[in-house]
Design an enzyme around this catalytic site. Structure first.
Site, PDB file in Angstrom:
ATOM      1  N   CYS A 250       0.883  -1.178   0.000  1.00 48.31           N
ATOM      2  CA  CYS A 250       0.000   0.000   0.000  1.00 48.31           C
ATOM      3  C   CYS A 250       0.913   1.219   0.000  1.00 48.31           C
ATOM      4  CB  CYS A 250      -0.913  -0.003   1.219  1.00 48.31           C
ATOM      5  SG  CYS A 250      -1.943  -1.489   1.382  1.00 48.31           S
ATOM      6  N   ALA A 251       1.485   1.525  -1.158  1.00 47.77           N
ATOM      7  CA  ALA A 251       2.693   2.360  -1.208  1.00 47.77           C
ATOM      8  C   ALA A 251       2.459   3.862  -1.130  1.00 47.77           C
ATOM      9  CB  ALA A 251       3.472   2.040  -2.483  1.00 47.77           C
ATOM     10  N   ALA A 252       1.326   4.378  -1.596  1.00 48.44           N
ATOM     11  CA  ALA A 252       1.146   5.830  -1.664  1.00 48.44           C
ATOM     12  C   ALA A 252       1.198   6.443  -0.256  1.00 48.44           C
ATOM     13  CB  ALA A 252      -0.184   6.154  -2.336  1.00 48.44           C
ATOM     14  N   PRO A 253       1.820   7.623  -0.124  1.00 48.08           N
ATOM     15  CA  PRO A 253       2.386   8.481  -1.177  1.00 48.08           C
ATOM     16  C   PRO A 253       3.839   8.190  -1.548  1.00 48.08           C
ATOM     17  CG  PRO A 253       2.425   9.643   0.905  1.00 48.08           C
ATOM     18  CD  PRO A 253       1.763   8.307   1.183  1.00 48.08           C
ATOM     19  N   GLY A 254       4.423   7.142  -1.007  1.00 44.28           N
ATOM     20  CA  GLY A 254       5.725   6.705  -1.493  1.00 44.28           C
ATOM     21  C   GLY A 254       6.906   6.932  -0.580  1.00 44.28           C
ATOM     22  N   GLY A 255       6.687   7.537   0.576  1.00 49.54           N
ATOM     23  CA  GLY A 255       7.804   7.842   1.456  1.00 49.54           C
ATOM     24  C   GLY A 255       8.523   6.629   2.004  1.00 49.54           C
ATOM     25  N   LYS A 256       7.762   5.595   2.366  1.00 51.35           N
ATOM     26  CA  LYS A 256       8.397   4.421   2.989  1.00 51.35           C
ATOM     27  C   LYS A 256       9.175   3.593   1.965  1.00 51.35           C
ATOM     28  CE  LYS A 256       4.861   4.263   6.586  1.00 51.35           C
ATOM     29  NZ  LYS A 256       3.982   5.326   6.016  1.00 51.35           N
ATOM     30  N   ASP A 320       1.680  -1.523   5.063  1.00 48.16           N
ATOM     31  CA  ASP A 320       1.293  -0.326   5.817  1.00 48.16           C
ATOM     32  C   ASP A 320      -0.196  -0.151   5.566  1.00 48.16           C
ATOM     33  OD1 ASP A 320       1.238   2.057   7.206  1.00 48.16           O
ATOM     34  OD2 ASP A 320       2.080   3.240   5.569  1.00 48.16           O
ATOM     35  N   CYS A 373      -0.916   3.409  11.454  1.00 50.27           N
ATOM     36  CA  CYS A 373      -0.816   4.622  12.272  1.00 50.27           C
ATOM     37  C   CYS A 373      -2.042   4.719  13.179  1.00 50.27           C
ATOM     38  CB  CYS A 373      -0.649   5.871  11.415  1.00 50.27           C
ATOM     39  SG  CYS A 373      -1.950   6.147  10.189  1.00 50.27           S
TER      40      CYS A 373
END
Length: 431
Positions: A250-256, A320, A373
């Site tokens: 669940c990649a967006a917005p891409g920070g991790k 995530d 979170c």
């Protein structure tokens, strides 16, 4: 005739706040549309600060209006109430009276409410004289959610409510592929921006005072990202082996996923998101940081691998998961406005389906990191416990105290602990 700049900004703040309060629109989404219409970065910062303060202070303002207004404001008074929130927020922020009161009163007139300008003036000036009523931090939490937090965290619940009521510090993640953390800190100090260097996570800096992203040296060149410490800890909790085949489900917005690639550019990383539009943000994030060439981006549903997966197992999977976001209320205070008790059950179902699907794609000996979170036990420790019970070969891999307090088979950091957001980490390996 156009209203004066200060008046126009108060009108914009009222309109933004009104959409969030009355139409249940996301504050983040509304600001993304509204802020670019303001040319001056100072105006953008002020509008954002007013709206955030107003949402956090709503319980106080309602207490004041209940005490000071003879006739209670009804549904037809929504715009007036929102105007008052905007004015009271400015007083709470300590703005000068001519800005907090006069400009808001003029905004009342400019919005066609001249007959109520005297009332707005009187209420705001009373707030200046007497201050706002004190209310308990938990007063902003809906009763059903407050009870769940108290059930899950007992004596620690009050600290959760208190920490969630104040603005979060600004955390940065330094891109180690482009600059050393100490060197970037020196660049900040040269620009007059004070930052501390925590022992963990090791790519992090914390600003003494938040600044606009445009003020961060080298941001556009990809030297640094804005990311809370709790989110940065994900890279350490997953800790894939060099060159591993990794899925960010669940990649967006891409920070991790970008952080994982900053740590190890040799990873074979697949960044997946069900929303193609949000996946474009992942592409933009990766491109700015210079890690895009090492990632494969897919718009697909992680819970339905049959529709996209090529059958080659992953060595490590980051899940995530979508969640209630109850650990980031201090960053997104409108979570308390929009969340409903029925949402949690639906989210738990989605989380379980994502975990089960991720497991089918994991190589023997591989690792899944489940993260949220959220601070609700049913989304976190309860989710991991249920998964282990129904999944043969699932083994819990304990994480150490750097990731928060023990919580079932995982670790939970509550809002404000170590200066970070509320976050849960559960690490599982496949026997």
């Amino acid at each position: 005739m156009k209203p004066a700049p200060g008046v126009a900004l108060r009108i914009a703040a009222t309109q933004t706040l009104g959409v969030v309060l009355q139409r249940q629109r996301s504050l983040k989404a509304e600001l993304a549309q509204r802020l670019p219409t303001l040319r001056d970065t100072r105006d953008r910062a002020l509008l954002e600060a007013i709206v955030f303060t107003a949402i956090r202070g709503q319980a106080q303002y309602d207490a004041a209006l209940k005490a000071w207004v003879a006739k209670p404001l009804g549904r037809s008074d929504d715009e007036l109430r929102t105007l008052l929130y905007v004015g009271l927020a400015q007083i709470q922020m300590g703005l000068p009276a001519h800005a907090a009161v006069d400009a808001t009163v003029e905004a009342t007139r400019a919005m066609g409410r001249t007959h109520q300008a005297g009332m707005v003036n009187a209420i705001l000036r009373r707030a200046l004289r007497e201050g706002l009523p004190e209310v308990a931090p938990e007063a902003t939490w809906p009763e059903w959610l407050r009870k769940r937090v108290q059930r899950d965290w007992g004596d620690a619940a009050q600290a959760v409510f208190a920490a969630s009521a104040i603005p979060a510090p600004m955390w940065l993640r330094v891109n180690r592929t482009r600059i050393d953390r100490a060197a970037y800190r020196a660049r900040l100090e040269k620009a007059g921006i004070e930052a501390t260097m925590p022992a963990f996570p090791e790519d992090a800096l914390v600003l003494a005072t938040p600044v606009a992203v445009s003020e961060l040296p080298g941001f556009d060149e990809g030297l640094v990202s804005v990311q809370d410490g709790s989110a940065q800890c994900v890279a350490d909790a997953l800790a894939p082996k060099p060159g591993a085949r990794v899925l960010d489900a669940c990649a967006a917005p891409g920070g991790k996923s970008a952080h994982l690639l900053e740590r190890d550019p040799t990873l074979q990383l697949f960044a997946l998101d069900i929303d193609a539009q949000r996946l474009r943000r992942v592409h933009e994030t990766h491109a700015r940081l210079g890690v895009g060439a090492n990632a494969h981006l897919l718009a697909a549903d992680a819970a339905a691998p049959d529709t996209w997966w090529d059958g080659v197992p992953f060595d490590a999977i980051l899940l995530d998961a979508p969640c209630s976001a109850t650990g980031i209320v201090r960053r997104q205070p409108d979570v308390l406005l929009h969340r409903r008790d029925t949402d949690v059950e639906s989210l738990c179902d989605i989380q379980a389906r994502l975990l089960d699907a991720a497991w089918t794609m994991l190589a023997p000996g591989g690792t899944v990191l489940y993260a949220t979170c959220s601070i609700l036990a049913e989304e976190n420790a309860g989710q991991i416990d249920a998964f282990v019970q129904r999944t043969p070969g699932a083994v819990v891999e304990p994480l150490d105290a750097r990731f928060g307090r023990e919580s079932g088979a995982g670790r939970q950091r509550l809002p404000g602990e170590d200066g970070m957001d509320g976050f849960f980490y559960g690490r599982l390996s496949k026997r």
